[in-house]
Design a protein around this motif. Structure first.
Motif, PDB file in Angstrom:
ATOM      1  N   LYS A 269     -20.392   5.284   4.988  1.00 39.58           N
ATOM      2  CA  LYS A 269     -19.885   4.357   6.007  1.00 39.58           C
ATOM      3  C   LYS A 269     -18.465   3.895   5.697  1.00 39.58           C
ATOM      4  O   LYS A 269     -17.726   3.508   6.592  1.00 39.58           O
ATOM      5  N   LYS A 270     -18.082   3.942   4.412  1.00 40.87           N
ATOM      6  CA  LYS A 270     -16.738   3.506   4.032  1.00 40.87           C
ATOM      7  C   LYS A 270     -15.671   4.542   4.366  1.00 40.87           C
ATOM      8  O   LYS A 270     -14.478   4.261   4.215  1.00 40.87           O
ATOM      9  N   ARG A 271     -16.085   5.737   4.831  1.00 40.66           N
ATOM     10  CA  ARG A 271     -15.096   6.768   5.121  1.00 40.66           C
ATOM     11  C   ARG A 271     -14.178   6.375   6.279  1.00 40.66           C
ATOM     12  O   ARG A 271     -13.083   6.939   6.438  1.00 40.66           O
ATOM     13  N   ASN A 272     -14.572   5.395   7.058  1.00 40.54           N
ATOM     14  CA  ASN A 272     -13.706   4.968   8.162  1.00 40.54           C
ATOM     15  C   ASN A 272     -12.403   4.362   7.662  1.00 40.54           C
ATOM     16  O   ASN A 272     -11.458   4.197   8.435  1.00 40.54           O
ATOM     17  N   THR A 273     -12.317   4.052   6.349  1.00 40.96           N
ATOM     18  CA  THR A 273     -11.073   3.476   5.830  1.00 40.96           C
ATOM     19  C   THR A 273      -9.908   4.443   5.971  1.00 40.96           C
ATOM     20  O   THR A 273      -8.784   4.026   6.256  1.00 40.96           O
ATOM     21  N   VAL A 274     -10.155   5.740   5.795  1.00 41.27           N
ATOM     22  CA  VAL A 274      -9.059   6.703   5.922  1.00 41.27           C
ATOM     23  C   VAL A 274      -8.642   6.850   7.381  1.00 41.27           C
ATOM     24  O   VAL A 274      -7.453   7.042   7.690  1.00 41.27           O
ATOM     25  N   GLU A 275      -9.583   6.733   8.314  1.00 40.58           N
ATOM     26  CA  GLU A 275      -9.232   6.799   9.726  1.00 40.58           C
ATOM     27  C   GLU A 275      -8.422   5.565  10.134  1.00 40.58           C
ATOM     28  O   GLU A 275      -7.482   5.667  10.938  1.00 40.58           O
ATOM     29  N   ARG A 276      -8.760   4.418   9.576  1.00 38.73           N
ATOM     30  CA  ARG A 276      -7.980   3.212   9.859  1.00 38.73           C
ATOM     31  C   ARG A 276      -6.596   3.300   9.218  1.00 38.73           C
ATOM     32  O   ARG A 276      -5.613   2.778   9.755  1.00 38.73           O
ATOM     33  N   THR A 277      -6.510   3.986   8.090  1.00 36.10           N
ATOM     34  CA  THR A 277      -5.199   4.219   7.470  1.00 36.10           C
ATOM     35  C   THR A 277      -4.329   5.083   8.356  1.00 36.10           C
ATOM     36  O   THR A 277      -3.126   4.831   8.532  1.00 36.10           O
TER      37      THR A 277
END
Length: 313
Positions: A269-277
């Motif tokens: 679920k934390k993989r969205n951090t790269v999309e937000r980056t």
């Protein structure tokens, strides 16, 4: 109009960058004020305006452009990014649960047409003082890559025209750790190891830079044996979903197919951090659309945007 306008460096941001900026040795003339020129570079990165159309408050447009080209060629933007990462890591502000992904950038027609010959070696005006703080802990200057046509400049052809792809890793707080630019059709999995190898956060004082994340999350584009073997070889915990065809092939082999790869749903679920980056970087119009002809200059543009992300996050 004076300083303090929208997008300009604040006094606090300037003080964080100033100790790491190149210094002229005075033998070949003095550089124009770094802060004024950096504000001009950042204005262009943020708005995508033509270099020639920069406001006079930033000084001569050619000075601003040449400073950006020089710092892109000799790795100064990437070194500044590393220094900001080092300062954050020194006080425990980097979340080392890293995510990896890529994003495609449409190239404007002005990005095409670079000379086929590779650019010559970079010779900084005035040189640099050997005692610049933190220099010994950072990457050395290098000859810029490029030449040989569109492919050598990180431009790929698609139905819609030229595209480039930015491969990146991001920490758990949506900030880029490493960046690579390739042609738009380049497969994500081919740049998985290079992106992780490029993570290099210097430590204060003596000691090797930190290169190993605590964990890595990635999507199915990286679900192949070479990527998983690379992570196991480095001893990095990872969570990457298995492709449906790979799962079917493994099940057909029965016991010979081996065990399914580990997958932690909550970590993923934390993989969205790269999309937000990626969203943060693409708020800069010169990143969302590529205008730079040279691949190394576009990498410098993306790195300059990453520097601002770190300064203002």
């Amino acid at each position: 109009m004076g300083r303090g306008e929208r997008g300009d460096l604040s006094d606090a941001e300037w003080e964080r960058l100033r100790p790491f900026l190149p210094v002229s040795n005075g033998r070949c003339g003095r550089w124009r004020d770094h802060r004024q020129v950096i504000d001009g570079i950042l204005h262009r990165v943020r708005t995508g305006v033509h270099w020639r159309d920069l406001s006079e408050r930033f000084g001569p447009w050619k000075t601003v452009y040449e400073r950006h080209r020089l710092w892109s060629a000799d790795g100064t933007w990437e070194r500044l990014l590393q220094q900001l990462q080092a300062a954050a890591d020194a006080v425990g502000e980097i979340d080392w649960d890293v995510s990896v992904d890529s994003t495609v950038v449409r190239a404007h027609q002005h990005a095409a047409g670079a000379h086929r010959a590779a650019p010559g070696p970079c010779r900084p005006k005035g040189g640099r003082v050997a005692g610049t703080p933190g220099r010994n802990s950072l990457a050395e200057s290098r000859r810029p890559a490029g030449g040989g046509g569109a492919g050598g400049e990180g431009l790929g052809r698609s139905r819609g025209g030229f595209t480039s792809k930015i491969h990146l890793s991001a920490d758990g707080r949506c900030r880029p750790l490493s960046l690579i630019v390739t042609p738009g059709q380049r497969a994500d999995c081919t740049q998985f190891a290079p992106v992780l190898e490029k993570i290099r956060v210097p430590r204060p004082g003596a000691g090797r830079p930190r290169k190993k994340p605590d964990s890595v999350a990635a999507d199915k584009a990286y679900s192949n044996s070479p990527c998983r073997q690379y992570l196991r070889r480095r001893g990095i915990i990872h969570t990457i979903p298995e492709k449906a065809d790979s799962q079917a092939a493994r099940l057909r082999k029965g016991s010979r197919g081996g065990r399914p790869p580990g997958f932690h749903k909550e970590w993923y679920k934390k993989r969205n951090t790269v999309e937000r980056t990626v969203n943060r970087l693409k708020n800069f119009r010169a990143v969302a659309t590529r205008y730079d002809k040279r691949g190394y200059v576009f990498l410098g543009t993306v790195s300059a945007a990453a520097v601002i992300v770190w300064l203002r996050s």
